[in-house]
Scaffold this active site. Structure first.
Site, PDB file in Angstrom:
ATOM      1  N   SER A  81      15.094  21.662 -16.553  1.00  0.00           N
ATOM      2  CA  SER A  81      13.877  22.451 -16.683  1.00  0.00           C
ATOM      3  C   SER A  81      14.200  23.750 -17.412  1.00  0.00           C
ATOM      4  O   SER A  81      15.297  24.283 -17.273  1.00  0.00           O
ATOM      5  CB  SER A  81      13.322  22.758 -15.291  1.00  0.00           C
ATOM      6  N   GLU A 119       9.581   8.554 -17.083  1.00  0.00           N
ATOM      7  CA  GLU A 119       8.196   9.002 -17.304  1.00  0.00           C
ATOM      8  C   GLU A 119       7.701   8.590 -18.674  1.00  0.00           C
ATOM      9  O   GLU A 119       6.545   8.167 -18.852  1.00  0.00           O
ATOM     10  CB  GLU A 119       8.110  10.530 -17.161  1.00  0.00           C
ATOM     11  N   LYS A 122      16.610  21.873 -11.507  1.00  0.00           N
ATOM     12  CA  LYS A 122      15.880  20.632 -11.740  1.00  0.00           C
ATOM     13  C   LYS A 122      16.678  19.594 -12.514  1.00  0.00           C
ATOM     14  O   LYS A 122      17.445  19.888 -13.417  1.00  0.00           O
ATOM     15  CB  LYS A 122      14.588  20.925 -12.523  1.00  0.00           C
ATOM     16  N   HIS A 145       0.829  -1.222   0.000  1.00  0.00           N
ATOM     17  CA  HIS A 145       0.000   0.000   0.000  1.00  0.00           C
ATOM     18  C   HIS A 145       0.855   1.261   0.000  1.00  0.00           C
ATOM     19  O   HIS A 145       0.395   2.313   0.440  1.00  0.00           O
ATOM     20  CB  HIS A 145      -0.958   0.036   1.197  1.00  0.00           C
TER      21      HIS A 145
END
Ligand code: ARG
Length: 460
Positions: free
Chosen positions: A278, A291, A284, A157
């Site tokens: 970024s 992804e 970043k 979980h």
């Protein structure tokens, strides 16, 4: 204009939209090599059977080689009026060798031709992707062995459950990958039968030798039923299913990498080779490759869905709907090839922060099960009773603001249950917890190393 090879029964030209919707040549160029191979096998067989003359076959084979050269060089001219690769090759062959080109299509249909080409293409794709999966597996195994004893939190979980090792976690993906490869191998075994010689759907009156063409093309045997041979695309569906499942596995690991690389986790540092910056935030480093693996998996599922739906309502035998079998397969194979390569690279480059993993492994009362097990083993409680006592100990630790059961002192523990003795501290550390999980398939470092060795022996 109309396709000159099959215009006999027509007077006028097709509508330009008809030509556009009908033409598959642009996508067909991906399997020209398979088409040429199928034609050569067919021509050799026709000559051997005495259906065409040997010298005609020689000319056809030489012409096909010339065409293959043009296709490989990218100098081959295409024309949408010629519809597909089969017509293009035959039309070009006629330009090269004259009317004897017309012998090649004896005892053959585009229906068995394209089924043959596509099976050969899918077979090659399976072999390429299996090699990619093997490389992925090797990368996972290297990291699993390097981190056989690197402690991290195991989750259920997404709540801290029990301490595990990173090696154990990665070995889970090795097992998934083994099954993914098994599914591809199963699909390959079933697809490796030759449709060639099925002709349009009924077989042919010519005395062809389907065993000869099957062997020539590396198939195990001819397909048994001519109608089935030209009508089904289950071999492509099996590939797409296998890739959808394998992609789902890649996507879960990608998701974990995204999570682990986030600042609150800080379990891993992203490889510069697989991250990007970024446009506004100078600090970043983003996990774009992971992804995109997650998102490419959506394409795999979509491709499977597209072909399932295209096929489900078709009466036997061939319908032109089936020309739409190739784009989803090409898209899925391309997406998967990128996804698997990106995951292999990221696993190879994995930089682990063992201190952070160790720290989190001890939080959230992750050794509560070890305390309960100790109460069963050393103090004679039933597991249910031990579960209850341990629950009270967790509540106490929580009330005292402690993160780990190992931080409670003995008096506090005995206040919950007098049967708890000092030896309990032997089992409350994350290292002890992990080391104790010696059962087959468990997270103990020795088990992880054994599992890795077994996987190497079986799969690499
Ligand atoms: N281009 C077609 C395909 O990919 C080849 C088969 C055409 N057969 C036919 N009967 N029109 O499916």
């Amino acid at each position: 204009g109309r396709n000159p090879l099959i215009q006999g029964r027509f007077d006028g030209s097709p509508d330009s939209v008809m030509t556009a919707i009908n033409a598959s040549i642009d996508m067909d160029l991906r399997f020209w090599a398979e088409d040429i191979a199928g034609s050569k096998a067919h021509a050799r067989m026709l000559a051997k059977q005495g259906i065409i003359a040997a010298d005609s076959a020689e000319k056809i084979l030489a012409g096909l080689d010339t065409i293959a050269g043009e296709l490989a060089a990218g100098t081959f001219k295409t024309d949408p009026a010629l519809e597909d690769i089969h017509m293009h090759v035959e039309a070009r062959l006629a330009q090269l060798i004259g009317p004897e080109a017309g012998l090649l299509h004896t005892a053959r249909s585009r229906n068995d031709q394209v089924a043959t080409d596509f099976r050969l293409w899918v077979r090659n794709a399976i072999d390429r992707l299996d090699a990619e999966l093997a490389a992925f597996m090797a990368a996972l195994l290297d990291q699993a062995e390097a981190h056989a004893a690197t402690v991290m939190p195991g989750f259920t979980h997404l709540q801290t459950a029990q301490p595990v090792t990173l090696g154990h976690h990665l070995m889970a993906y090795v097992q998934m990958t083994a099954r993914d490869r098994g599914r591809l191998a199963d699909a390959r075994r079933r697809l490796n039968e030759s449709p060639l010689g099925a002709a349009a759907l009924a077989g042919t009156g010519f005395a062809i030798d389907r065993h000869a063409t099957a062997a020539d093309l590396g198939f195990d045997r001819p397909m048994a039923n001519a109608m089935d041979a030209v009508s089904d695309r289950d071999f492509a569906l099996e590939l797409l299913s296998a890739l959808a499942i394998a992609g789902g596995h890649l996507s879960r690991l990608a998701e974990e990498m995204v999570l682990w690389a986030s600042a609150p986790f800080s379990f891993i540092t992203l490889s510069e080779r697989f991250s990007t910056g970024s446009s506004i935030m100078p600090q970043k480093r983003n996990p774009d490759a992971a992804e995109l693996v997650r998102a490419k998996t959506g394409r795999l599922f979509g491709s499977l869905q597209a072909l399932l739906v295209a096929m489900k309502g078709l009466p036997l035998a061939y319908s032109k709907d089936m020309q739409e079998d190739k784009p989803p397969v090409f898209e899925a194979v391309d997406a998967f090839a990128l996804a698997i390569a990106a995951m292999t690279g990221q696993v190879r480059d994995l930089r682990v922060n063992p201190a952070r993993m160790r720290q989190e492994a001890g939080r959230g009362y992750s050794t509560a099960t070890d305390l309960a097990d100790w109460l069963v083993r050393e103090a004679g409680l039933t597991f249910r009773e031990a579960h209850h006592v341990t629950g009270r100990v967790v509540r106490l630790a929580e009330a005292e603001g402690l993160d780990s059961l190992a931080d409670l002192d003995l008096a506090a523990l005995q206040g919950v249950d007098a049967r708890i003795g000092p030896a309990v501290f032997d089992v409350l550390s994350v290292e002890a917890s992990v080391a104790s999980r010696q059962s087959l398939g468990g997270t103990a470092p020795e088990r992880v190393r054994e599992a890795a060795a077994a996987a190497r022996a079986a799969w690499l």
